[in-house]
Design an enzyme around this catalytic site. Structure first.
Site, PDB file in Angstrom:
ATOM      1  N   HIS A 123       0.832  -1.201   0.000  1.00 35.87           N
ATOM      2  CA  HIS A 123       0.000   0.000   0.000  1.00 35.87           C
ATOM      3  C   HIS A 123       0.867   1.251   0.000  1.00 35.87           C
ATOM      4  O   HIS A 123       2.010   1.227   0.456  1.00 35.87           O
ATOM      5  CB  HIS A 123      -0.937   0.007   1.207  1.00 35.87           C
ATOM      6  N   THR A 124       0.283   2.319  -0.515  1.00 35.12           N
ATOM      7  CA  THR A 124       0.994   3.598  -0.568  1.00 35.12           C
ATOM      8  C   THR A 124      -0.016   4.732  -0.650  1.00 35.12           C
ATOM      9  O   THR A 124      -1.199   4.525  -0.937  1.00 35.12           O
ATOM     10  CB  THR A 124       1.963   3.649  -1.764  1.00 35.12           C
TER      11      THR A 124
END
Length: 95
Positions: free
Chosen positions: A13-14
């Site tokens: 995730h980012t």
């Protein structure tokens, strides 16, 4: 650190500044890859999550929900045995 949650699943995730809504992408690999998982199981199920930079607690809530969903053996088995993209989509949207 690794975003593998064990059981052959990872949730990388980012945050991204150039988007205004959350994006997700599910990837099912034929052969697992090393993702530095604590259980040393190669990852073959990946759900990538991209959220806007200014997202608040929603980001963490989504990660927690995904981790909870992917801990279910029945779901992982169904995803691994799916025969089409449509079947994968159906399994994920009903999870």
């Amino acid at each position: 650190g690794s975003t593998a949650i064990s059981y052959g699943v990872a949730i990388p995730h980012t945050r991204l500044a150039d988007i205004d809504h959350t994006l997700g992408c599910f990837i099912s690999l034929k052969d697992g890859i090393d993702f530095a998982a604590e259980d040393n199981i190669k990852v073959d199920l990946i759900f990538s999550l991209i959220v806007p930079t200014d997202t608040d607690e929603t980001h963490l809530e989504l990660l927690a929900s995904l981790a909870h969903i992917f801990r279910e053996e029945t779901l992982r088995s169904a995803l691994r045995n799916a025969k089409s993209r449509e079947e994968l989509y159906d399994i994920l949207t009903h999870a």
